[in-house]
Design an enzyme around this catalytic site. Structure first.
Site, PDB file in Angstrom:
ATOM      1  N   TYR A 214     -20.594  11.713  14.557  1.00  0.00           N
ATOM      2  CA  TYR A 214     -19.115  12.314  14.441  1.00  0.00           C
ATOM      3  C   TYR A 214     -18.647  13.037  15.841  1.00  0.00           C
ATOM      4  O   TYR A 214     -17.562  13.057  16.303  1.00  0.00           O
ATOM      5  CB  TYR A 214     -19.210  13.301  13.214  1.00  0.00           C
ATOM      6  CG  TYR A 214     -18.938  12.641  11.941  1.00  0.00           C
ATOM      7  CD1 TYR A 214     -17.901  11.915  11.660  1.00  0.00           C
ATOM      8  CD2 TYR A 214     -20.079  12.889  11.118  1.00  0.00           C
ATOM      9  CE1 TYR A 214     -17.827  11.406  10.313  1.00  0.00           C
ATOM     10  CE2 TYR A 214     -19.884  12.195   9.763  1.00  0.00           C
ATOM     11  CZ  TYR A 214     -18.721  11.518   9.398  1.00  0.00           C
ATOM     12  OH  TYR A 214     -18.747  10.963   8.100  1.00  0.00           O
ATOM     13  N   SER A 243     -20.264   2.936  13.501  1.00  0.00           N
ATOM     14  CA  SER A 243     -19.812   4.098  13.541  1.00  0.00           C
ATOM     15  C   SER A 243     -20.344   5.033  12.090  1.00  0.00           C
ATOM     16  O   SER A 243     -20.413   4.520  11.188  1.00  0.00           O
ATOM     17  CB  SER A 243     -18.490   4.285  13.407  1.00  0.00           C
ATOM     18  OG  SER A 243     -17.761   3.774  12.280  1.00  0.00           O
ATOM     19  N   ASP A 244     -20.313   6.379  12.424  1.00  0.00           N
ATOM     20  CA  ASP A 244     -20.450   6.950  10.869  1.00  0.00           C
ATOM     21  C   ASP A 244     -19.159   6.754  10.274  1.00  0.00           C
ATOM     22  O   ASP A 244     -18.037   6.374  10.822  1.00  0.00           O
ATOM     23  CB  ASP A 244     -20.750   8.427  11.475  1.00  0.00           C
ATOM     24  CG  ASP A 244     -21.312   9.217  10.064  1.00  0.00           C
ATOM     25  OD1 ASP A 244     -21.175   8.441   9.052  1.00  0.00           O
ATOM     26  OD2 ASP A 244     -21.788  10.159  10.383  1.00  0.00           O
ATOM     27  N   TRP A 245     -19.009   7.407   9.032  1.00  0.00           N
ATOM     28  CA  TRP A 245     -17.943   7.099   8.259  1.00  0.00           C
ATOM     29  C   TRP A 245     -16.857   8.111   8.501  1.00  0.00           C
ATOM     30  O   TRP A 245     -16.717   9.101   8.729  1.00  0.00           O
ATOM     31  CB  TRP A 245     -18.333   7.465   6.814  1.00  0.00           C
ATOM     32  CG  TRP A 245     -18.719   6.163   6.224  1.00  0.00           C
ATOM     33  CD1 TRP A 245     -18.323   5.687   4.652  1.00  0.00           C
ATOM     34  CD2 TRP A 245     -19.902   5.394   6.312  1.00  0.00           C
ATOM     35  NE1 TRP A 245     -19.073   4.750   4.372  1.00  0.00           N
ATOM     36  CE2 TRP A 245     -19.942   4.268   5.397  1.00  0.00           C
ATOM     37  CE3 TRP A 245     -20.690   5.015   7.494  1.00  0.00           C
ATOM     38  CZ2 TRP A 245     -20.931   3.390   5.462  1.00  0.00           C
ATOM     39  CZ3 TRP A 245     -21.695   4.160   7.611  1.00  0.00           C
ATOM     40  CH2 TRP A 245     -21.602   3.325   6.541  1.00  0.00           C
ATOM     41  N   THR A 246     -15.540   7.111   9.134  1.00  0.00           N
ATOM     42  CA  THR A 246     -14.405   8.113   9.662  1.00  0.00           C
ATOM     43  C   THR A 246     -14.834   8.828  10.817  1.00  0.00           C
ATOM     44  O   THR A 246     -14.582  10.039  10.993  1.00  0.00           O
ATOM     45  CB  THR A 246     -13.724   8.952   8.586  1.00  0.00           C
ATOM     46  OG1 THR A 246     -14.673  10.109   8.236  1.00  0.00           O
ATOM     47  CG2 THR A 246     -13.250   8.080   7.550  1.00  0.00           C
TER      48      THR A 246
END
Ligand code: BGC
Length: 683
Positions: A214, A243-246
């Protein structure tokens, strides 16, 4: 002769292919061919998460199926109940590669049985402070131990044709303000401490996917950080970068930074945003093609374009998986203190009381690492003790209503404390002290009965000062998963000697940790800029490479319990000690003897130390370890091979690892503070 050589070559090839799934030229060509038939809109669908955010896009006309993902790392999560394995820090504490491989294998089976082909694990962010809410998912403070554990765990998963995703790349070492606080570290520190687990995962396990973190790294968000992601490709990563979530912020940054797959959906790499940049010539469509190729060539390599997702031959509730979970749960717990109370021998006189918030539940850390076990498969600590039978008569006491008279009569009192999914979790940092009321509980119980054993669930160190002097034993039990209670009962009763070792330095004081000053220093800065994230608040990694035990000599601080430390019910003697020159390195050999009357396991640790180093270097660094299980009086010769890499340090001026010639010491010990054998070598 020729024939036997080719047999050996074939055997070797079979072994390698079992351990690693490589992207072949055919996989690449197949991916390119598929991409050449896709519209830009379809390509944008492929590079962004779909449906529930745990699937990739399907393209029926091209024969590309949707691939299902699930968290990790303690088992298969997301819309399923599954085998619950011990957490990451417990696997690292086992100091046993086979255990890490076994858990990976079990998770690979469980994923295959459910049609999950991308597992979002392992997590390998280095333990920098005990306060990081996700330490329990990770593998501790040492890059070598972390890398070895990660490589085996990944191999275990991927041998089952399931893609592992190593996360979170990189320097995501705090949960506090994780989206915005930029981790600021120098090149040497990044390469020596924070990159090795990722690098080895790429080079030695050929991990299929990497998840970015993040946080910004040195000022640029990880998912858009070309400098960062470029390293993966230089190490040879041919798989997916997701990517990481959001954790994505700009379309251009993600397109050009090297990200392949935006999760859980196309916030910035959606068709509208991407097509505009392609149409106006800012980004060439070939950039999107390359992302698609990374995804499809990985799917091709894992057979996901040809074979069914679900392996119907594996049961969802798999006894073989449970065995792996139990084996791991036995080897994780670390016995830190034992004043003659453990093991509790079988006796009709035993009158054991177990109490505390974690006595009769399955404790777990919170966030995406949390999962749901299969009903009827879990054993709490109390249940584990109760199952030991009549000679271990155990009563569960309500810790909110202590019966002093009963406590007084007990032959031993086990106080089960620690953190849980509310107090140690993703998205927040935790306190250094145990959750409210627990110190008081331990002290009160210890004032009533002197025979107290504390069993603590946590992902790292916490403040033991209020009571450590008044209890007889302390077991760090981490989060042991569904078999944790059964395994602890086996350890407490002496059926199995504890064999876990600390995968981090237990300072015994928050302030002694070399990183503490800087970890906290970021907080006022973060609060100041809360409403305006430009520029980012920074967290400085000013302790540099002197993290954990590497900082002991540098900063003159003595830990309460050193890295690598842990008691057993046995005792060991080290002898011999020789170094043999090999064409590609040094073979260090020594003998370990069990001098006790019980079967127990020793973790022999091999550290390398540069004598009179001209550049600042840690006094010693772990470069090898072996766990050996020995019966009464038994001994074994242990050999560890060290290669030139094990003597090298990273040079920021040459942007590479260098081996400095000169004198070194090879130190063999049972922790980072012990010297059992000291061998001088000259390179
Ligand atoms: C976590 C990841 C996880 C993802 C999907 C994120 O919040 O940081 O580790 O894999 O969620 O659940």
């Amino acid at each position: 002769m020729k024939r036997s050589l080719s047999v050996v070559v074939l055997l070797l090839a079979a072994l390698v292919s079992q351990a690693q799934i490589l992207v072949t030229r055919e996989d690449r060509e197949r991916a390119e061919a598929l991409v050449s038939h896709m519209s830009l809109q379809e390509k944008c669908a492929l590079i962004t998460g779909q449906d529930d955010g745990f699937h990739t896009a399907a393209f029926e006309r091209l024969g590309i199926p949707s691939v299902r993902m699930a968290d990790g790392p303690q088992g298969v999560r997301n819309k399923t109940n599954s085998t619950y394995y011990p957490c990451g820090i417990s696997l690292a504490a086992s100091f046993n590669r086979e255990i890490a491989h076994g858990v990976g294998t079990g998770i690979g089976w469980d994923a295959s049985a459910r049609g999950v082909r991308i597992m979002l694990c392992p997590g390998v962010n280095i333990y920098r402070s005990p306060l990081c809410g996700r330490n329990f998912e990770y593998y501790g403070e040492d890059p070598y131990l972390s890398s070895e554990t990660a490589v085996q765990y990944i191999r275990g998963i991927q041998e089952q044709r399931v893609i592992a995703t190593i996360k979170h790349f990189a320097l995501n070492n705090q949960e506090y303000d994780r989206h915005w606080t930029s981790s600021i570290a120098d090149e040497r520190t990044i390469n020596e401490i924070y990159f090795p687990s990722f690098r080895k995962a790429v080079e030695e396990a050929r991990v299929g996917a990497v998840m970015t973190s993040y946080n910004p790294v040195n000022g640029s968000h990880a998912a858009e950080n070309g400098w960062l992601i470029g390293h993966l490709r230089r190490w040879g990563h041919e798989g997916i970068v997701m990517s990481d979530w959001t954790s994505t912020y700009t379309t251009l940054g993600c397109l050009l930074g090297g990200l392949d797959l935006e999760m859980p959906k196309g916030y910035v790499m959606n068709y509208e945003a991407v097509s505009e940049l392609v149409k106006n010539g800012t980004v060439s469509e070939s950039v999107i093609d390359e992302k698609c190729c990374h995804i499809l060539q990985t799917f091709a390599a894992y057979g996901l374009l040809d074979k069914p997702m679900k392996d119907e031959s594996i049961p969802e509730n798999n006894p073989a998986s449970r065995e792996k979970a139990y084996a791991a749960a036995l080897e994780g717990p670390v016995l830190l203190k034992n004043e003659g109370i453990l093991p509790i021998k079988a006796s009709k006189k035993n009158n054991i009381i177990v109490l505390g918030p974690n006595a009769d539940c399955i404790p777990y850390g919170g966030g995406s690492g949390r999962m749901d076990p299969i009903e009827g498969t879990t054993t709490t600590l109390y249940q584990g003790l109760a199952a030991l039978g009549k000679k271990y008569s155990t009563t569960l006491m309500d810790w909110r209503e202590i019966d002093e008279a009963a406590l007084k009569k007990a032959t031993a009192v086990i106080v089960a404390v620690g953190f849980n999914h509310d107090t140690e979790k993703e998205g927040a940092d935790r306190s250094y002290s145990l959750p409210k009321g627990q110190n008081k509980l331990i002290s009160r119980v210890a004032s009533i009965n002197p025979n107290v054993i504390v069993v603590a669930n946590s992902g790292g160190e916490f403040d033991v000062n209020p009571w450590i002097g008044s209890v007889k034993a302390l077991i760090m039990a981490w989060y042991g998963g569904q078999e944790g209670g059964r395994a602890l009962a086996a350890i407490i009763s002496g059926a199995v000697s504890p064999s876990g070792r600390l995968p981090f330095t237990f300072w015994g004081s928050e302030a002694k940790n070399p990183a503490a000053r800087y970890y906290h220093a970021a907080l006022p800065e973060v609060n100041k800029v809360k409403k305006n994230r430009d520029p980012f608040p920074n967290t400085q990694y000013s302790e540099g490479i002197f993290l954990g035990y590497r900082g002991v000599e540098r900063f003159g601080v003595k830990p309460m319990f050193p890295f690598g430390y842990g008691l057993t019910y046995g005792s060991f003697e080290y002898s011999g000690g020789s170094v043999e020159q090999l064409p590609y390195g040094l073979k260090v050999s020594f003998t370990v003897k069990n001098t006790s009357k019980v079967t127990a396991s020793e973790v022999a640790q091999v550290y390398v130390s540069k004598v009179d180093s001209k550049i600042p270097r840690p006094a010693r660094e772990l470069k090898g370890y072996e766990k050996v299980t020995l019966g009464k009086g038994e001994s074994k010769t242990v050999s560890v091979t060290l290669t030139p890499n094990d003597f090298s340090s990273y040079s920021a001026s040459s942007h590479d690892w260098v081996v400095t010639p000169g004198e070194y010491r090879i130190i063999v010990g049972d922790s980072s503070a012990s010297v059992k054998i000291d061998l001088p070598v000259k390179l």
